[in-house]
Design an enzyme around this catalytic site. Structure first.
Site, PDB file in Angstrom:
ATOM      1  N   ASP A  10       1.690   0.914  13.895  1.00  0.00           N
ATOM      2  CA  ASP A  10       2.497   0.870  15.107  1.00  0.00           C
ATOM      3  C   ASP A  10       3.917   1.306  14.772  1.00  0.00           C
ATOM      4  O   ASP A  10       4.324   1.326  13.599  1.00  0.00           O
ATOM      5  CB  ASP A  10       2.508  -0.545  15.693  1.00  0.00           C
ATOM      6  CG  ASP A  10       2.918  -0.562  17.169  1.00  0.00           C
ATOM      7  OD1 ASP A  10       3.046   0.524  17.760  1.00  0.00           O
ATOM      8  OD2 ASP A  10       3.102  -1.664  17.719  1.00  0.00           O
ATOM      9  N   ASP A  76      -2.259   1.221  19.262  1.00  0.00           N
ATOM     10  CA  ASP A  76      -2.151   1.011  20.707  1.00  0.00           C
ATOM     11  C   ASP A  76      -1.474   2.190  21.408  1.00  0.00           C
ATOM     12  O   ASP A  76      -1.161   2.121  22.590  1.00  0.00           O
ATOM     13  CB  ASP A  76      -1.422  -0.293  21.024  1.00  0.00           C
ATOM     14  CG  ASP A  76      -0.010  -0.347  20.465  1.00  0.00           C
ATOM     15  OD1 ASP A  76       0.793   0.557  20.759  1.00  0.00           O
ATOM     16  OD2 ASP A  76       0.305  -1.311  19.746  1.00  0.00           O
ATOM     17  N   ASP A 126       2.608  -4.439  14.896  1.00  0.00           N
ATOM     18  CA  ASP A 126       3.835  -4.557  15.688  1.00  0.00           C
ATOM     19  C   ASP A 126       4.804  -5.531  15.032  1.00  0.00           C
ATOM     20  O   ASP A 126       6.024  -5.281  14.972  1.00  0.00           O
ATOM     21  CB  ASP A 126       3.481  -5.019  17.104  1.00  0.00           C
ATOM     22  CG  ASP A 126       4.717  -5.214  17.969  1.00  0.00           C
ATOM     23  OD1 ASP A 126       5.368  -4.209  18.305  1.00  0.00           O
ATOM     24  OD2 ASP A 126       5.031  -6.381  18.305  1.00  0.00           O
ATOM     25  N   HIS A 261      20.940   3.692  -9.119  1.00  0.00           N
ATOM     26  CA  HIS A 261      22.339   3.373  -8.818  1.00  0.00           C
ATOM     27  C   HIS A 261      22.448   2.478  -7.577  1.00  0.00           C
ATOM     28  O   HIS A 261      21.531   2.378  -6.764  1.00  0.00           O
ATOM     29  CB  HIS A 261      23.130   4.662  -8.588  1.00  0.00           C
ATOM     30  CG  HIS A 261      22.630   5.474  -7.424  1.00  0.00           C
ATOM     31  ND1 HIS A 261      22.936   5.191  -6.114  1.00  0.00           N
ATOM     32  CD2 HIS A 261      21.823   6.568  -7.385  1.00  0.00           C
ATOM     33  CE1 HIS A 261      22.356   6.056  -5.312  1.00  0.00           C
ATOM     34  NE2 HIS A 261      21.656   6.906  -6.058  1.00  0.00           N
ATOM     35  N   GLU A 335      20.077  13.701  -9.772  1.00  0.00           N
ATOM     36  CA  GLU A 335      19.166  13.765  -8.638  1.00  0.00           C
ATOM     37  C   GLU A 335      18.825  15.211  -8.289  1.00  0.00           C
ATOM     38  O   GLU A 335      19.520  16.154  -8.698  1.00  0.00           O
ATOM     39  CB  GLU A 335      19.793  13.052  -7.433  1.00  0.00           C
ATOM     40  CG  GLU A 335      18.943  13.007  -6.167  1.00  0.00           C
ATOM     41  CD  GLU A 335      17.596  12.311  -6.370  1.00  0.00           C
ATOM     42  OE1 GLU A 335      16.712  12.951  -6.991  1.00  0.00           O
ATOM     43  OE2 GLU A 335      17.437  11.168  -5.920  1.00  0.00           O
TER      44      GLU A 335
END
Length: 455
Positions: A10, A76, A126, A261, A335
């Site tokens: 959900d 749903d 949910d 970090h 990175e």
């Protein structure tokens, strides 16, 4: 007869678009046992996007737990169910790439079916989605627990396939009575072993793929041997050897304490944060002070190696001050360079570069515009790791880095397949542990431990 798994998924959005999240769980259809619970905040997106993200997370977890299973998805959202069942076309440009991800998250043809359920019958998913909005730390804890289970389950499956025996307790022939948790897991300031200690281990595979974005659960992957990696591949080595298999006595391993970090302003906003150089936010400064206290209490660290970016150097220096050590920088652990996407959110990137973003999601060989592919990151990170092992053999080294490099090292230790890229959550200022042996074997002993931030 194949096992059947139930995926309940959900999305929640307070406003449309508005602050949003997803919730998903995987349960065993026969026993009803809930195997994994997942919940994550998504920033500001539409409810439909949140629902699809929940679907992708649930299917990815189900595939990681049992790729041979049959899966029934219960949602749903009639829109998502009808679209994924092929009854309705996916027309919205923001949903199309998500539908592709959902179809490939559990790639075995014909294994997934979709069932619409009333909202009242989807209350567990949910509740998880709302948990991610109301209590992000509790949601992250559920994700970490699920990821640990997935890692251990995969390791057990790979051990069976390789003829290993997980029932042996995960001990090598040269260490019959040692507990990996007591040997390698970090110990909190209260003295209790904390975090997810895992025997999910494997022989490193030569040259692999990796991927992540800062603060996201998109994950990363890698493969290597103790020799420098020469290129990227797409899976674990055919010479896969569990680290608990009989082997000559290689002596003490090199232990890598992998520290992400602390948080920056971009972390909280879930934006791409690569070659850009933001400093730590106030929250991040508090986080690194807490982890420095934990590391000082632990002791036994011989060296500190950090990415040269400001956020990692600040984090490393806090630890160095507490431990009385110097910080050595290594650009191999920086990175991923996300190029033009740096500083943008996922939603912004999808909107401004839809074709490039879809191609990037589909292949680790594809780089963002002006940036670096995850395959290239793998080669760089594993070469840096190999050089570090040569410099600091049989020592304990604190490596302060980022999402992509740390997940690369974790995936390499697990020998995990490419889909594991999207099944790992790595929190700011979290600690993980990998041990590396002289014959190329490695073991993950701890993953995404943040006990020092909650104690």
């Amino acid at each position: 007869m194949a096992r059947t798994l139930i995926v309940e998924a959900d999305g929640a959005s307070r406003g449309n678009p508005g602050p949003a999240s997803y919730g998903a769980l995987v349960a065993d259809a026969a026993s009803g046992e809930v195997l994994a619970e997942l919940a994550e905040g998504l920033g500001v997106v539409t409810n439909n996007v949140a629902e699809y993200r929940g679907l992708i997370a649930g299917l990815s977890a189900a595939y990681a737990l049992d790729p041979g299973a049959e899966v029934e998805v219960r949602m749903d959202s009639k829109l998502a169910v009808q679209q994924m069942s092929g009854v309705w076309q996916v027309k919205h440009p923001a949903i199309r790439p998500l539908a592709v991800q959902a179809r490939t998250a559990f790639p075995r043809a014909g294994a997934v079916s979709y069932t619409w359920v009333p909202r009242a019958e989807n209350k567990r998913a949910d509740a998880l989605a709302n948990l991610a909005l109301d209590d992000p730390e509790a949601a992250a804890a559920k994700v970490a627990e699920a990821q640990t289970l997935i890692a251990v389950t995969r390791a057990a499956r790979e051990a069976r396939e390789a003829g290993g025996d997980l029932a042996s307790g995960g001990q090598g022939a040269d260490e019959p009575n040692r507990s990996p948790a007591s040997e390698s897991a970090l110990v909190s300031t209260s003295g209790a072993t904390s975090g997810a200690s895992s025997e999910a281990s494997s022989r490193s595979s030569s040259g692999s793929s990796t991927g992540s974005s800062s603060g996201s659960s998109t994950g990363s992957s890698s493969g290597s041997s103790t020799g420098s990696s020469t290129g990227a591949t797409t899976g674990a080595s055919a010479q896969h050897q569990p680290s608990w298999s009989p082997a000559p006595d290689m002596g003490p391993p090199t232990t890598l304490l992998l520290l992400r970090h602390g948080a920056t302003a971009l972390t909280a906003e879930r934006r791409f944060s690569g070659a850009g150089d933001p400093e730590l936010a106030d929250t991040g400064l508090l986080q690194v002070a807490a982890v420095a206290r934990r590391l000082a209490a632990r002791g036994g660290i011989d060296a500190i190696v950090a990415s040269p970016l400001q956020r990692t150097v600040q984090t490393a220096q806090a630890a160095a001050d507490a431990l009385g050590l110097e910080v050595e920088t290594d650009p191999g652990f920086r990175e991923t360079d996300f190029g033009l996407w740096d500083g943008h959110s996922f939603a912004e990137v999808r909107e401004r570069w839809p074709e490039e973003h879809s191609a990037w999601l589909a292949s680790t060989a594809v780089a963002p515009p002006g940036g670096e592919s995850f395959d290239a990151v793998t080669v760089r990170v594993l070469a840096a790791r190999d050089a570090l092992l040569a410099r600091h053999a049989r020592r304990t080294v604190l490596v302060v880095s980022h999402v992509t490099p740390i997940k690369t090292l974790i995936r390499d230790a697990l020998g995990a397949p490419p889909e594991s890229l999207y099944a790992m959550e790595l929190s700011a200022a979290s600690l993980s542990v990998v041990t590396c042996y002289a014959d190329g074997r490695s073991s993950m002993r701890l993953f995404n431990d943040t006990a020092h931030l909650t104690g």
